[in-house]
Design a protein around this motif. Structure first.
Motif, PDB file in Angstrom:
ATOM      1  N   LEU A 243       0.821  -1.211   0.000  1.00  0.00           N
ATOM      2  CA  LEU A 243       0.000   0.000   0.000  1.00  0.00           C
ATOM      3  C   LEU A 243       0.857   1.264   0.000  1.00  0.00           C
ATOM      4  O   LEU A 243       0.512   2.250  -0.649  1.00  0.00           O
ATOM      5  N   THR A 244       1.974   1.243   0.703  1.00  0.00           N
ATOM      6  CA  THR A 244       2.879   2.378   0.688  1.00  0.00           C
ATOM      7  C   THR A 244       3.456   2.567  -0.714  1.00  0.00           C
ATOM      8  O   THR A 244       3.521   3.696  -1.219  1.00  0.00           O
ATOM      9  N   LEU A 245       3.850   1.482  -1.341  1.00  0.00           N
ATOM     10  CA  LEU A 245       4.379   1.530  -2.704  1.00  0.00           C
ATOM     11  C   LEU A 245       3.316   2.030  -3.683  1.00  0.00           C
ATOM     12  O   LEU A 245       3.615   2.776  -4.613  1.00  0.00           O
ATOM     13  N   ALA A 246       2.069   1.647  -3.477  1.00  0.00           N
ATOM     14  CA  ALA A 246       0.972   2.038  -4.364  1.00  0.00           C
ATOM     15  C   ALA A 246       0.602   3.515  -4.220  1.00  0.00           C
ATOM     16  O   ALA A 246       0.105   4.130  -5.154  1.00  0.00           O
ATOM     17  N   GLY A 247       0.825   4.079  -3.045  1.00  0.00           N
ATOM     18  CA  GLY A 247       0.512   5.487  -2.824  1.00  0.00           C
ATOM     19  C   GLY A 247      -0.827   5.689  -2.144  1.00  0.00           C
ATOM     20  O   GLY A 247      -1.660   4.788  -2.081  1.00  0.00           O
ATOM     21  N   PRO A 248      -1.046   6.902  -1.650  1.00  0.00           N
ATOM     22  CA  PRO A 248      -2.231   7.179  -0.833  1.00  0.00           C
ATOM     23  C   PRO A 248      -3.557   7.154  -1.600  1.00  0.00           C
ATOM     24  O   PRO A 248      -4.613   7.094  -0.988  1.00  0.00           O
TER      25      PRO A 248
ATOM     26  N   GLU B 212       0.055   2.819 -12.461  1.00  0.00           N
ATOM     27  CA  GLU B 212       1.032   2.459 -13.492  1.00  0.00           C
ATOM     28  C   GLU B 212       2.441   2.373 -12.899  1.00  0.00           C
ATOM     29  O   GLU B 212       3.223   1.489 -13.254  1.00  0.00           O
ATOM     30  N   ALA B 213       2.753   3.280 -11.979  1.00  0.00           N
ATOM     31  CA  ALA B 213       4.059   3.244 -11.309  1.00  0.00           C
ATOM     32  C   ALA B 213       4.192   1.976 -10.468  1.00  0.00           C
ATOM     33  O   ALA B 213       5.266   1.359 -10.425  1.00  0.00           O
ATOM     34  N   LEU B 214       3.108   1.565  -9.810  1.00  0.00           N
ATOM     35  CA  LEU B 214       3.124   0.323  -9.036  1.00  0.00           C
ATOM     36  C   LEU B 214       3.395  -0.873  -9.945  1.00  0.00           C
ATOM     37  O   LEU B 214       4.205  -1.736  -9.616  1.00  0.00           O
ATOM     38  N   ILE B 215       2.730  -0.912 -11.083  1.00  0.00           N
ATOM     39  CA  ILE B 215       2.919  -2.009 -12.034  1.00  0.00           C
ATOM     40  C   ILE B 215       4.386  -2.110 -12.444  1.00  0.00           C
ATOM     41  O   ILE B 215       4.942  -3.207 -12.525  1.00  0.00           O
ATOM     42  N   ALA B 216       5.008  -0.971 -12.675  1.00  0.00           N
ATOM     43  CA  ALA B 216       6.408  -0.952 -13.104  1.00  0.00           C
ATOM     44  C   ALA B 216       7.372  -1.331 -11.980  1.00  0.00           C
ATOM     45  O   ALA B 216       8.396  -1.983 -12.221  1.00  0.00           O
TER      46      ALA B 216
ATOM     47  N   HIS C  96      10.713  -4.642  -6.535  1.00  0.00           N
ATOM     48  CA  HIS C  96      10.785  -3.979  -5.234  1.00  0.00           C
ATOM     49  C   HIS C  96      11.434  -4.891  -4.195  1.00  0.00           C
ATOM     50  O   HIS C  96      11.148  -6.090  -4.137  1.00  0.00           O
ATOM     51  N   GLU C  97      12.311  -4.323  -3.382  1.00  0.00           N
ATOM     52  CA  GLU C  97      12.962  -5.053  -2.297  1.00  0.00           C
ATOM     53  C   GLU C  97      12.154  -4.843  -1.014  1.00  0.00           C
ATOM     54  O   GLU C  97      12.136  -3.750  -0.452  1.00  0.00           O
ATOM     55  N   PHE C  98      11.480  -5.873  -0.561  1.00  0.00           N
ATOM     56  CA  PHE C  98      10.697  -5.808   0.666  1.00  0.00           C
ATOM     57  C   PHE C  98      11.597  -6.129   1.859  1.00  0.00           C
ATOM     58  O   PHE C  98      12.540  -6.900   1.737  1.00  0.00           O
ATOM     59  N   ALA C  99      11.274  -5.546   3.005  1.00  0.00           N
ATOM     60  CA  ALA C  99      11.995  -5.818   4.251  1.00  0.00           C
ATOM     61  C   ALA C  99      10.987  -6.324   5.277  1.00  0.00           C
ATOM     62  O   ALA C  99      10.396  -5.547   6.025  1.00  0.00           O
TER      63      ALA C  99
ATOM     64  N   ALA D  34       9.790 -13.864  -2.549  1.00  0.00           N
ATOM     65  CA  ALA D  34      10.482 -14.584  -3.617  1.00  0.00           C
ATOM     66  C   ALA D  34       9.940 -14.225  -4.992  1.00  0.00           C
ATOM     67  O   ALA D  34      10.648 -14.355  -5.988  1.00  0.00           O
ATOM     68  N   ASP D  35       8.689 -13.775  -5.056  1.00  0.00           N
ATOM     69  CA  ASP D  35       8.086 -13.437  -6.339  1.00  0.00           C
ATOM     70  C   ASP D  35       6.974 -12.431  -6.109  1.00  0.00           C
ATOM     71  O   ASP D  35       6.178 -12.580  -5.179  1.00  0.00           O
ATOM     72  N   ALA D  36       6.947 -11.403  -6.933  1.00  0.00           N
ATOM     73  CA  ALA D  36       5.880 -10.400  -6.900  1.00  0.00           C
ATOM     74  C   ALA D  36       5.469 -10.153  -8.347  1.00  0.00           C
ATOM     75  O   ALA D  36       6.256  -9.625  -9.134  1.00  0.00           O
ATOM     76  N   THR D  37       4.263 -10.560  -8.680  1.00  0.00           N
ATOM     77  CA  THR D  37       3.813 -10.524 -10.063  1.00  0.00           C
ATOM     78  C   THR D  37       2.490  -9.782 -10.182  1.00  0.00           C
ATOM     79  O   THR D  37       1.592  -9.968  -9.363  1.00  0.00           O
TER      80      THR D  37
END
Length: 127
Positions: A36-41, A79-83, A88-91, A98-101
């Protein structure tokens, strides 16, 4: 999950509040929070699902997430999330994504453009 826009609580605050009483929070909350943070508010969480996953050498969980983006600026954020999501490196402590598709994208044109993004993430337990 729909969040009341009139509320002064953010979607992440609402998720954290709902999970705080849960006996088994697991890593899903951190994963969902990061997405959700990556996707934006402007992203709206439509659904999240989790199911166990294992192979001969690894165990973990597979997560399905659907987000909606309404309006031109929100669609740009989608669109930015898709790209960015696949690389993305998750912590997430004790876990590895292992996979984010991106598994689906649906665009709706109209007076207010709308986009729905579906993603699947494989979360493995480290150790």
């Amino acid at each position: 999950m729909r969040i009341d826009p009139a509320s002064d609580r953010s979607m992440l605050d609402t998720l954290r509040a709902r999970a705080s009483g849960s006996a088994r929070r697991g890593p899903w909350l951190k994963l969902l929070s990061d997405v959700l943070t990556l996707a934006g508010p402007q992203a709206e969480l439509l659904r999240h699902g989790e199911r166990p996953w294992s192979s001969a050498t690894f165990s973990g969980s597979r997560h399905s997430i659907a987000l909606s983006f309404a309006g031109e600026r929100a669609v740009d954020a989608g669109e930015a999330l898709i790209a960015s999501l696949p690389d993305h490196e998750f912590a997430i402590p004790g876990h590895l994504v292992a996979d984010a598709t991106i598994t689906g994208v649906d665009h709706e044109n109209g007076p207010e453009p709308r986009m729905t993004v579906e993603a699947e993430l494989l979360l493995l337990e480290e150790g």
